[in-house]
Structures are given as C-alpha cells and as structure tokens.
Design a protein around this motif. Structure first.
Motif, mmCIF file in Angstrom:
data_model
loop_
_atom_site.group_PDB
_atom_site.id
_atom_site.type_symbol
_atom_site.label_atom_id
_atom_site.label_comp_id
_atom_site.label_asym_id
_atom_site.label_seq_id
_atom_site.Cartn_x
_atom_site.Cartn_y
_atom_site.Cartn_z
ATOM 1 N N ILE A 175 146.744 14.254 -49.813
ATOM 2 C CA ILE A 175 145.295 14.055 -49.837
ATOM 3 C C ILE A 175 144.695 15.091 -50.767
ATOM 4 C CG2 ILE A 175 143.197 13.999 -48.431
ATOM 5 C CD1 ILE A 175 144.700 12.387 -46.614
ATOM 6 N N GLY A 176 143.895 14.615 -51.705
ATOM 7 C CA GLY A 176 143.271 15.535 -52.660
ATOM 8 C C GLY A 176 141.781 15.257 -52.783
ATOM 9 N N TYR A 177 141.198 15.868 -53.797
ATOM 10 C CA TYR A 177 139.784 15.665 -54.091
ATOM 11 C C TYR A 177 139.529 14.181 -54.374
ATOM 12 C CZ TYR A 177 135.323 16.359 -56.403
ATOM 13 O OH TYR A 177 134.014 16.291 -56.756
ATOM 14 N N SER A 201 141.552 9.590 -66.488
ATOM 15 C CA SER A 201 141.183 10.952 -66.114
ATOM 16 C C SER A 201 141.609 11.248 -64.671
ATOM 17 C CB SER A 201 139.678 11.138 -66.310
ATOM 18 O OG SER A 201 139.185 12.108 -65.435
ATOM 19 N N LEU A 202 141.416 10.302 -63.769
ATOM 20 C CA LEU A 202 141.849 10.491 -62.376
ATOM 21 C C LEU A 202 143.358 10.697 -62.319
ATOM 22 C CD1 LEU A 202 139.801 7.810 -60.367
ATOM 23 C CD2 LEU A 202 139.583 10.297 -60.223
ATOM 24 N N LYS A 203 144.075 9.877 -63.116
ATOM 25 C CA LYS A 203 145.529 9.951 -63.120
ATOM 26 C C LYS A 203 145.993 11.326 -63.595
ATOM 27 C CE LYS A 203 149.670 7.484 -64.182
ATOM 28 N NZ LYS A 203 150.345 6.450 -64.926
ATOM 29 N N GLU A 204 145.345 11.823 -64.661
ATOM 30 C CA GLU A 204 145.721 13.128 -65.215
ATOM 31 C C GLU A 204 145.511 14.254 -64.208
ATOM 32 O OE1 GLU A 204 144.887 11.953 -69.857
ATOM 33 O OE2 GLU A 204 143.472 13.282 -68.827
ATOM 34 N N GLN A 205 144.511 14.094 -63.363
ATOM 35 C CA GLN A 205 144.251 15.140 -62.360
ATOM 36 C C GLN A 205 145.089 14.957 -61.096
ATOM 37 O OE1 GLN A 205 139.798 15.856 -61.867
ATOM 38 N NE2 GLN A 205 139.838 14.029 -63.117
ATOM 39 N N GLY A 206 145.946 13.922 -61.095
ATOM 40 C CA GLY A 206 146.754 13.660 -59.895
ATOM 41 C C GLY A 206 145.936 13.077 -58.766
ATOM 42 N N LEU A 207 144.807 12.441 -59.102
ATOM 43 C CA LEU A 207 143.887 11.975 -58.063
ATOM 44 C C LEU A 207 143.818 10.454 -57.948
ATOM 45 C CD1 LEU A 207 140.921 14.449 -58.688
ATOM 46 C CD2 LEU A 207 142.722 14.609 -56.976
ATOM 47 N N LEU A 208 144.704 9.766 -58.679
ATOM 48 C CA LEU A 208 144.685 8.315 -58.602
ATOM 49 C C LEU A 208 145.301 7.880 -57.270
ATOM 50 C CD1 LEU A 208 143.696 6.194 -60.620
ATOM 51 C CD2 LEU A 208 146.060 5.860 -61.319
ATOM 52 N N VAL A 209 144.592 7.051 -56.527
ATOM 53 C CA VAL A 209 145.088 6.610 -55.229
ATOM 54 C C VAL A 209 146.223 5.614 -55.431
ATOM 55 C CG1 VAL A 209 144.477 5.444 -53.074
ATOM 56 C CG2 VAL A 209 142.802 6.890 -54.229
#
Ligand SMILES: *Cc1c(COP(=O)(O)O)cnc(C)c1O
Length: 393
Positions: free
Chosen positions: A350-352, A14-22
């Motif tokens: 940098i994102g959520y 889910s993080l990856k799909e939102q572009g939020l995976l570090v």
C-alpha cells in the motif's frame, strides 16, 4: 498529433514510475485462508474477511433460501418499493446486537458515511475530522458542504483546540474512524466523546474495522470502551467482518430516523439484494450465540504479531488484526509484495495516496480462518524475504 486524451497515458506512466500503479489481482476461488490468485494457490493475508463469514456455510444457505423466497434484485430504492421484511429484520437484529435503539442498513459502508454526514451537517456547520479518516468520510464531508477542520491523528487535545476556535457554526460534528484501516490503531474514543460533550458537538464513529472485531463477540468499539449511549451515531460496514456487503448506521431512534429521511444513498440508490440481507442476518445471529470466531481471530493476531516482532519487523502502531509491515519506500514495498507472491503469500503493498509517501507498507490482514500452520508458514516466508530485500538486518 496531440489529442484531448493525452493526459491519460502521461499520468499513468508517471504513476508507474513512482511505483504507485494499482495492480489488480484476480481471484478465482471463494474467500478463505487460501485463494487462487491469477491461477496460483496462495495464503490470503489481504482480505477483510476477519471471521470467515464470506464463504460460511450457514450464510450461504440463508442467502440461497432468500433467493428462493424473494428473488435476486431489489427492484427499487428503499423508500419506494425496495424495503423487504428481511431488511427490517436485519436492522432490528443489528440494533439489538449493538445495544442501540435503532439501526439502518445501506448498500455499503461508503454509502452509510455519505448518508450520515450528508444528512447531519450542512453548509452552516463544521465537521472535525481525524486527519487519517477513511476516504468515504472525506467524501461524506464534501457532500455535506460543511466546513471541514482536520485534527491531528488520535489527538483529543488538538481536537479540543480546534473546537474552541470554531464558535460561529450552527452545529459542530466530530467524526473518527474507530479502527484506522491502514495502521490498525484504535481511536481514543472515551477522550473524543469527553471533548465532544464539553463543546456540545455531535460525535460519530465509523467502526468499519471494529465491527466483528472489537467488543464482546464483535459488538464494536462503543462496546469495547463501554460507551453505550454516549456516541450519537455509529457507522459501520457489513462488507468486512460480516463477510457480505452493505453498510449501517446505529444509534437513537431519532437520529436514525433523521438519516433515513435525508440520506441520499438511501433515497436515490437501490436497496441491497435479499440474499445479502439474509446472509448478514445469519452473521449477526452467529455472533449473538458465540464469540468463538472473534476469540480465534485475536489468538491468530497475537501469534502472528509476536512472530513478526521477534523477526525484527516494524508493525507501526497496530493494536488490532490489521498489521502494517512498515517498509517505507513504495517501490521496495511493491517488490516485497511480488516476492511474497512468488513464495505463495498474497499480501498487497500500500502506497500513496492511501498512506503518506514515505510510509509504504505491506498490509497484512489476519483472519479467524488461518490455522497455526498457515501463520507459521507466513512468518517463515516474511523472514526470508525480509532478509533477501534487506528490510531485516
Ligand atoms: C472499508 C471502510 C469503509 C467502506 O466500507 P464498504 O462497505 O466497503 O463501502 C468505510 N469506512 C471505513 C473506516 C472503512 O475502513
């Protein structure tokens, strides 16, 4: 068959799909204007090494000497057998540098916040915290178990209203970042101090990004606003402009002594190694002698920001070397960062949850180590990628 660990791949996807995976890049060179990252030589626009101290010859030599004299490990917490003459020298030097009675160092700025907030407030108290304060302040508030009231970002009027409506607390404490790490704006500290004084609240400022950057030769935000003696405790880090690792609190002898008696990171976690303390000491000595590096940092900052604004980029509300390049969408910011990397520029997106969901950005950190040529190269690439990805029109 389902297992108790199923939530992990689910949440990571889910993080990856939102572009939020570090995506952790690995560095294979010393810190400086250029780095070798994942095997590629790139211009470094990411680090907090504002003054170039992280790989400074004088600091390195002092660290080496300290290893010869004191060894490598602290072997104890500060309160048992971990306090060296070097720690005390560093603390008195920092106090002198910042123009306060006393300073106390910690393993990190994060630990300094846990120690300060955890000791100065408890369950009967209320902490008033800027809504954009750093995560270590948020965790320090949690550790204290005080009631936390968030006030609107850099808004002394909202702070006043919130203070007015909390009358039953034993103690009231106001805390703000000095320079906000994701936007690069500066807290209105004179107004915050005035409001704090009006309500007899303790006022603390976390100057992690102001130390070595603001004030005369990097003496920090209190010096910048000439508020000496008016802030109850300054919290800071030795891991950013100072280029090493560690944290500090600085203020009156009484307040610092209190934090020393009660701060849990000091009581229950080992001291900073001798080499680090010695290197920090060298950094303070260099700044006491000259503000040249700080001036270079600001000249570089002006050059880069003027160039970026001329290209048409939105730099948010930055007033310092922290330069957010506002993109908006987290996936677009990620793509922008990857494209920059291909072109030889290391600047992370940098994102959520570090910033709000629709406020993703590339965060550029300017350093005194950058040459004019480095900065002009960065401007050229930013302009090109900006057009390619239609961030610029
Ligand atoms: C970076 C930062 C810290 C943490 O400092 P470390 O020394 O890296 O632990 C604390 N507060 C603020 C405002 C920061 O920006």
């Amino acid at each position: 068959m389902s297992s108790k660990l199923d939530f992990i791949p689910k949440e990571l996807t889910s993080l990856k799909e939102q572009g939020l995976l570090v995506n952790i890049r690995v560095i294979d060179s010393p810190q400086g204007a250029w780095l070798t990252v994942d095997g590629k030589k790139v211009l470094n626009l990411c680090s907090n090494n504002y003054l170039g101290f992280a790989n400074h010859d004088v600091l390195k030599r002092r660290a080496q000497k300290a290893i010869e004299a004191f060894g490598v490990g602290p072997a104890a917490v500060r309160t048992i057998a971990g306090t060296l003459t070097l720690h005390r020298e560093l603390e008195s030097r920092l106090a002198h540098f910042k123009g306060v009675e006393a300073a106390l160092t910690f393993q990190s700025g994060f630990c300094a916040n846990l120690a300060a907030l955890g000791s100065l407030s408890g369950p009967e108290d209320v902490i008033f915290s800027d809504e954009l304060n750093h995560a270590s302040i948020i965790d320090g508030c949690r550790l204290s178990r005080a009631k936390v009231v968030r006030y609107a970002h850099c808004d002394p009027q909202d702070l006043r209203e919130k203070l007015r409506s909390e009358t039953s607390a034993r103690r009231r404490l106001v805390i703000s970042d000095g320079v906000f790490s994701m936007d690069g704006d500066i807290a209105p500290l004179p107004e915050i101090v005035a409001v704090g004084t009006e309500f007899d609240a303790l006022v603390l400022v976390d100057d992690a990004h102001g130390e070595g950057v603001l004030g005369q030769a990097g003496r920090g935000i209190v010096d910048h606003f000439q508020l000496h003696g008016k802030v109850d405790l300054e919290i800071g880090t030795l891991s950013k402009a100072f280029g090493v690792v560690g944290g500090l609190v600085a203020g009156s002898r009484q307040v610092v002594e209190y934090v020393q008696q009660k701060g849990r990171p000091l009581l229950f976690s080992s001291a900073v190694p001798p080499a680090d303390a010695a290197a920090c000491l060298a950094a303070v000595e260099i700044l006491e002698k000259s503000g040249d590096l700080v001036e270079r940092l600001w000249a570089n900052t002006r050059r880069f920001k003027e160039g970026m604004r001329a290209l048409g980029f939105d730099l948010g509300r930055s007033e310092t070397p922290i330069t957010p390049v506002m993109i908006g969408d987290a996936k677009l910011a990620g793509a922008f960062s990857r494209k920059l990397f291909e072109e030889g520029i290391f600047a992370m997106s940098i994102g959520y949850p570090t910033v709000a969901r629709d406020k993703a950005r590339i965060r550029v950190m300017i350093s005194a180590t950058h040459s004019d040529r480095d900065l002009d190269f960065a401007l050229e690439i930013f302009g090109r990628v900006g057009h390619e990805l239609a961030v610029l029109h």
